[in-house]
Design an enzyme around this catalytic site. Structure first.
Site, PDB file in Angstrom:
ATOM      1  N   VAL A 191       0.841  -1.198   0.000  1.00  0.00           N
ATOM      2  CA  VAL A 191       0.000   0.000   0.000  1.00  0.00           C
ATOM      3  C   VAL A 191       0.874   1.246   0.000  1.00  0.00           C
ATOM      4  O   VAL A 191       1.911   1.276   0.668  1.00  0.00           O
ATOM      5  CB  VAL A 191      -0.941  -0.022   1.233  1.00  0.00           C
ATOM      6  CG1 VAL A 191      -1.605   1.335   1.449  1.00  0.00           C
ATOM      7  CG2 VAL A 191      -1.996  -1.110   1.080  1.00  0.00           C
ATOM      8  N   GLU A 192       0.468   2.243  -0.801  1.00  0.00           N
ATOM      9  CA  GLU A 192       1.197   3.518  -0.807  1.00  0.00           C
ATOM     10  C   GLU A 192       0.494   4.555   0.064  1.00  0.00           C
ATOM     11  O   GLU A 192       1.113   5.460   0.592  1.00  0.00           O
ATOM     12  CB  GLU A 192       1.299   4.065  -2.239  1.00  0.00           C
ATOM     13  CG  GLU A 192       2.153   3.224  -3.177  1.00  0.00           C
ATOM     14  CD  GLU A 192       3.640   3.350  -2.871  1.00  0.00           C
ATOM     15  OE1 GLU A 192       4.036   4.400  -2.330  1.00  0.00           O
ATOM     16  OE2 GLU A 192       4.381   2.383  -3.143  1.00  0.00           O
ATOM     17  N   THR A 193      -0.831   4.425   0.139  1.00  0.00           N
ATOM     18  CA  THR A 193      -1.639   5.446   0.817  1.00  0.00           C
ATOM     19  C   THR A 193      -2.793   4.785   1.546  1.00  0.00           C
ATOM     20  O   THR A 193      -3.472   3.936   0.976  1.00  0.00           O
ATOM     21  CB  THR A 193      -2.207   6.427  -0.244  1.00  0.00           C
ATOM     22  OG1 THR A 193      -1.113   7.041  -0.922  1.00  0.00           O
ATOM     23  CG2 THR A 193      -3.057   7.504   0.393  1.00  0.00           C
ATOM     24  N   GLN A 197      -3.309   0.753  -5.106  1.00  0.00           N
ATOM     25  CA  GLN A 197      -2.258   0.911  -4.094  1.00  0.00           C
ATOM     26  C   GLN A 197      -2.742   1.758  -2.904  1.00  0.00           C
ATOM     27  O   GLN A 197      -1.973   2.146  -2.047  1.00  0.00           O
ATOM     28  CB  GLN A 197      -1.010   1.539  -4.721  1.00  0.00           C
ATOM     29  CG  GLN A 197      -0.313   0.605  -5.703  1.00  0.00           C
ATOM     30  CD  GLN A 197       0.786   1.323  -6.476  1.00  0.00           C
ATOM     31  OE1 GLN A 197       0.509   2.190  -7.311  1.00  0.00           O
ATOM     32  NE2 GLN A 197       2.023   0.977  -6.181  1.00  0.00           N
TER      33      GLN A 197
END
Lengths: 282, 282
Positions: free
Chosen positions: A28-30, A218
Site C-alpha cells: 500500500v502507498e496510501t 495501491q
C-alpha cells in the site's frame, strides 16, 4: 483484483482476518481512514490510535476520508484569488489551510444572528468560488443565507458536500443529526444538487492516485462500515480493510446475508502495529 | 368551471380585471391568502390591508396559506394527548394554539446550543406525534437534533412541511433562504420525505371544504404568483384572484408566454373594499 486481495485472501466465503500486516503495508502507498469507528468511537479515541498513525505516517501517506474537499479543490486547481465559504467545523478549515486554499466562514460565523431590520441586505463576498458544506453543530441562519447568496449569485460558484450522512456518532449515547442535514438545508434554499466529494463518491481516490502518481489499487480504505466505507473503497478500486472497532460485528461480516466482503478484517487499527515489530525485529 | 369563473370572465385570452367585487365576495365562502406580496411585501404591510381583512373577516372565513399545518392536523384529528414539535416561528405556534393543538419547540428553543460533553444524550419527548417544519430564522442544531430524534424514534411521528420555498422575501432588498432550507435539513438527517401541507399541495383546500361543508369552488385563493399561488388555487379546484402588489406584473400576466390565467386580477387586496361601499350604499 487489487494488490491486497492477493495477500492471503481466501477464494469465496467471508473475508480473512489480517495476519500478514507487513505485506499489507508494503503493498500500500496510501491509507484512507474513516474516522468514526476507526480513529474514535463516539467521543473516545480508540485504543492505540496515535502510535498507529505515527507508525503509518512514517511509512506511507495517510488521509482522513473527511479531507476529500481539499483534495478535490486542489486537484481541480481552485484559483488562488478565489475563496471557499465553509459551513462546517474546524476540520474543514484545517484541511483547506493545509492545501493552501483561502476560506471564510465556518466557526467564525457560529455566533452570528440575523435580526432583520427593514430593507436589510446581507452583503456577501463575490470572490467566493465554492461553498463547502460538512457537519456543523453551529449551523445558523446567517450561514445558510451567506452560503445561499454565494451559490445563487456568484457565477460558477460550486456547491461541494463533504458527506451526506444522515447521522453521526458524536457521542456513545445516541445518534446525532449528521452532515446530510446541513447539506439538505442548502439544497433546499438553492434547489441545486451538491458535488459530493466524500463517501460514496470516488473523487478522493482518483485525486490521490493522480497526485501521487499511483494506482488506486495501491490505496487501502480502512473503515468500520460495510455498506459505506468498504463499498466506497471497492467502488474506488482500492484495497479494503474492515475494523471491528465500530458498528460492524464479526457476526454481521460473516453472515450469509452480507454481500460486501473487504479484502481483510482486523479488530482495530492498532493491530497494524504488529507490522512495526516484524520490521524492527527483521 | 368554478363559481367565480362565471362572474364576468371572458372566454379565452387573459384574465379580466376584477370589477364586480360584490358578486365575487358573495360567491365565495372562504378566502385563502398568500401573505408575501399580498398582505406584506418584503418588510412593509401593503396599503389598506388591515381594513380589507377586517371587512372580509366580518363576511367570510379567511385563512393564510401558511395555516395549512393546523388545518391538516385538525382535519386528521391529531390526538389531544400528543404534541407537535415546531421548527418555525411565532406564526406556526399561533395557528396550532388557535386549533387547540399542543406544541413545544419553535421560538422557545431559539437560543439553545449543544456543547457536547462525553456520553451526552439529548432526551426528547416521546409524546411528540408530529414535527411541523416551516421557515425559521433561528434554526440551530438543538432544533435539528430534537426534530430528528422525534421523527426517527417516536413510532408514527409525522414529518409535516408548511412549504418548501427555496427563498422568501423577508426584506425588499434581497431574497433570503426560505422554508425549503429548514425542511431540507430534516430531510437530510431523517432521509424521509415530508408531507407538504402548504403550497403546492391541495390538502388545505380539501380540509377547509370538509370542515365548513362547502365546495372547493367556493374557496378563493388570492396570491401574487402565477406559478405557485394561482396554480395552487386551480389545482385545488378553487377560484383564483391575482394581485399585482407582489412579483407579477400586468405585462407578465398578459404575455402570450404566460399559460396560467387566474379568474380575475386586481391591483391589491384593498380594492375589495369597493365591495363594502357597494354593500353599504345598497
Amino acid at each position: 483484483m487489487n494488490c491486497c486481495a492477493q495477500v492471503g485472501a481466501e477464494a469465496g466465503g467471508s473475508a480473512p482476518f489480517l495476519t500478514d500486516h507487513t505485506t499489507l503495508i508494503d503493498s500500500v502507498e496510501t491509507f484512507i481512514f474513516d474516522c468514526d469507528g476507526v480513529i474514535w468511537k463516539g467521543d473516545s479515541l480508540i485504543d492505540g490510535v496515535p502510535e498507529t498513525l505515527d507508525m503509518l505516517r512514517s511509512m506511507e501517506e495517510i488521509f482522513a476520508s473527511s479531507f476529500a474537499a481539499a483534495a478535490y479543490l486542489k486537484s481541480m486547481k481552485f484559483p488562488t484569488d478565489k475563496k471557499v465559504y465553509i459551513i462546517g467545523e474546524a476540520g474543514i478549515q484545517l484541511e483547506l489551510k493545509q492545501a493552501g486554499i483561502n476560506y471564510i466562514g465556518g466557526p467564525e460565523d457560529g455566533d452570528k444572528r440575523i435580526d432583520l431590520t427593514p430593507g436589510q441586505l446581507m452583503e456577501h463576498d463575490h470572490d467566493v468560488g465554492a461553498v463547502v458544506v460538512g457537519f456543523d453543530r453551529y449551523l445558523n441562519y446567517y450561514k445558510l443565507q451567506y452560503a445561499t447568496l454565494c451559490i445563487r449569485e456568484n457565477p460558477g460558484c460550486m456547491f461541494i458536500a463533504t458527506n451526506c450522512d444522515a447521522v453521526i456518532h458524536l457521542t456513545d449515547a445516541q445518534e446525532w443529526a449528521g452532515g446530510g442535514s446541513m447539506v439538505g438545508a442548502i439544497k433546499g434554499s438553492t434547489k441545486k444538487e451538491p458535488l459530493v466529494v466524500g463517501k460514496p463518491s470516488t473523487f478522493m481516490m482518483d485525486c490521490l492516485a493522480s497526485e501521487f502518481n499511483i494506482k488506486t489499487s495501491q490505496i487501502c480504505m480502512v473503515g468500520d462500515r460495510l455498506d459505506t466505507d468498504i463499498l466506497f473503497g471497492q467502488n474506488g478500486g482500492c484495497a479494503t480493510l474492515l475494523v471491528l472497532s465500530g458498528v460492524t460485528t464479526l457476526e454481521t461480516l460473516q453472515s450469509s446475508e452480507n454481500k460486501i466482503q473487504p479484502d481483510f478484517y482486523t479488530n482495530k487499527i492498532s493491530d497494524l502495529l504488529a507490522a512495526k515489530k516484524v520490521t524492527t525485529n527483521a
